[in-house]
Design an enzyme around this catalytic site. Sequence first.
Site, PDB file in Angstrom:
ATOM      1  N   SER A 110     -80.850  48.564 -66.093  1.00  0.00           N
ATOM      2  CA  SER A 110     -79.830  47.807 -66.823  1.00  0.00           C
ATOM      3  C   SER A 110     -79.367  46.615 -65.992  1.00  0.00           C
ATOM      4  CB  SER A 110     -78.671  48.733 -67.214  1.00  0.00           C
ATOM      5  OG  SER A 110     -77.822  48.111 -68.149  1.00  0.00           O
ATOM      6  N   HIS A 170     -82.368  53.045 -73.604  1.00  0.00           N
ATOM      7  CA  HIS A 170     -81.882  52.128 -72.578  1.00  0.00           C
ATOM      8  C   HIS A 170     -81.896  52.868 -71.254  1.00  0.00           C
ATOM      9  CE1 HIS A 170     -79.729  48.676 -70.929  1.00  0.00           C
ATOM     10  NE2 HIS A 170     -78.867  49.515 -70.358  1.00  0.00           N
ATOM     11  N   ASP A 173     -83.867  47.965 -77.421  1.00  0.00           N
ATOM     12  CA  ASP A 173     -82.884  48.352 -76.404  1.00  0.00           C
ATOM     13  C   ASP A 173     -81.522  48.579 -77.061  1.00  0.00           C
ATOM     14  OD1 ASP A 173     -80.695  47.769 -74.402  1.00  0.00           O
ATOM     15  OD2 ASP A 173     -82.413  47.699 -73.064  1.00  0.00           O
TER      16      ASP A 173
END
Length: 393
Positions: A176, A339, A272
């Site tokens: 991330s 994610h 995502d």
Amino acid sequence: MQSTKAFWIFGLVGLLGFVRWVHGDGNPLMVPLTVIQSASSKGAVCLDGSAPAYHFSPGYGSGINNWIIDLEGGGWCNNRRTCDFRKTTRHGSSKYMERQIAFNGILSNKPEDNPDFYNWNRARIRYCDGASFASEGYDQASGLYFRGQRIWSAAMEEMMSKGMGSANQVLLSGCSAGGLATILHCDQFRALFPGNTKVKCLADAGLFLDATDVSGGQTIRSFFQGVVDMLGVAKNLPGTCTSRMDATSCFFPENLVGNVQTPIFLLNAAYDVWQIQESLAPGKADPSSAWKYCRLNYTTCTPGQIQFLQGFRNKMVTVVQGVSGSGKNGVFLNSCFAHCQSGLQDTWFSNNSPTLGNKAIAKSVGDWYFDRAEVKAIDCAYPCDNTCHHVVI
């Protein structure tokens, strides 16, 4: 065929921690927090002025001279209000960081869970500057320290003092905001080592696209502009980008990865879920609430909404194809609503983990890192992949 494997989560905040708790390996290695006290004298401090920190597990056996450095993710702050709040959390102060965390996935110490890297020296650098370890500045009015680049340097000095400087093989990874940080710092990481050290980078869920939202606006660009401006990021962005584009554009990975000289592997979900919720269909861009349910649960999307998301996936495919054109790079782009997949045991390496070409993520990354095979895996469009672990909020 649509997968039935889905994580039903209530709220995106803490999503990854929740999933690790539910889907951990059952008995993960718990690794204590170490605060880098010496960093404070160098001004390398978190948003609130506290010293930065990390978790470290030493390598052994055949992995004793190999290292993984994992950069923690956790969003960003983009103005005084959000940064002021952030300094009261674990993502803005070492005072609030967990005293120990579980090492799962790519950081696991078990060969059955992490076959290629289980016995390496493994460290997770905690994230507390709010700008992917790239900030520099100080906001006197609110007492906020923006010292991400200094934290990066202090953490690397700490790792070098623990023996990383004599490593044979190293891997920089992150998920991330940590995946974006990996892209930003990949070549800086390479520069720490002599030419005969094998150095590669893995960016998981770090491919944040400069995308148009459902209203035709630029939610994510506006947000990133606040991050870059408020936290003094511009001075730490690669000159290869800022010489031809504005600083905000140079915080988007699509404008950075093509100039990364160090071998890099892009691991991303084509749909995502963070970007769907916060970039493509945030509440402010959807006043009629047409995306209220779709943004949280892909099974509720209309055909028109799926078509919009396919356009997002197509842009991501274009970006990763440009990166995969270089023989040294690797790609694993699966058509999942997810994610971050490298730090979760379920998705990294398990009996039913996601696969492309019958290879799990761990096997794909290992094959690429050790030059056992080229990995340029780009999935067909949703809903063709029945190995996904979709995230549903």
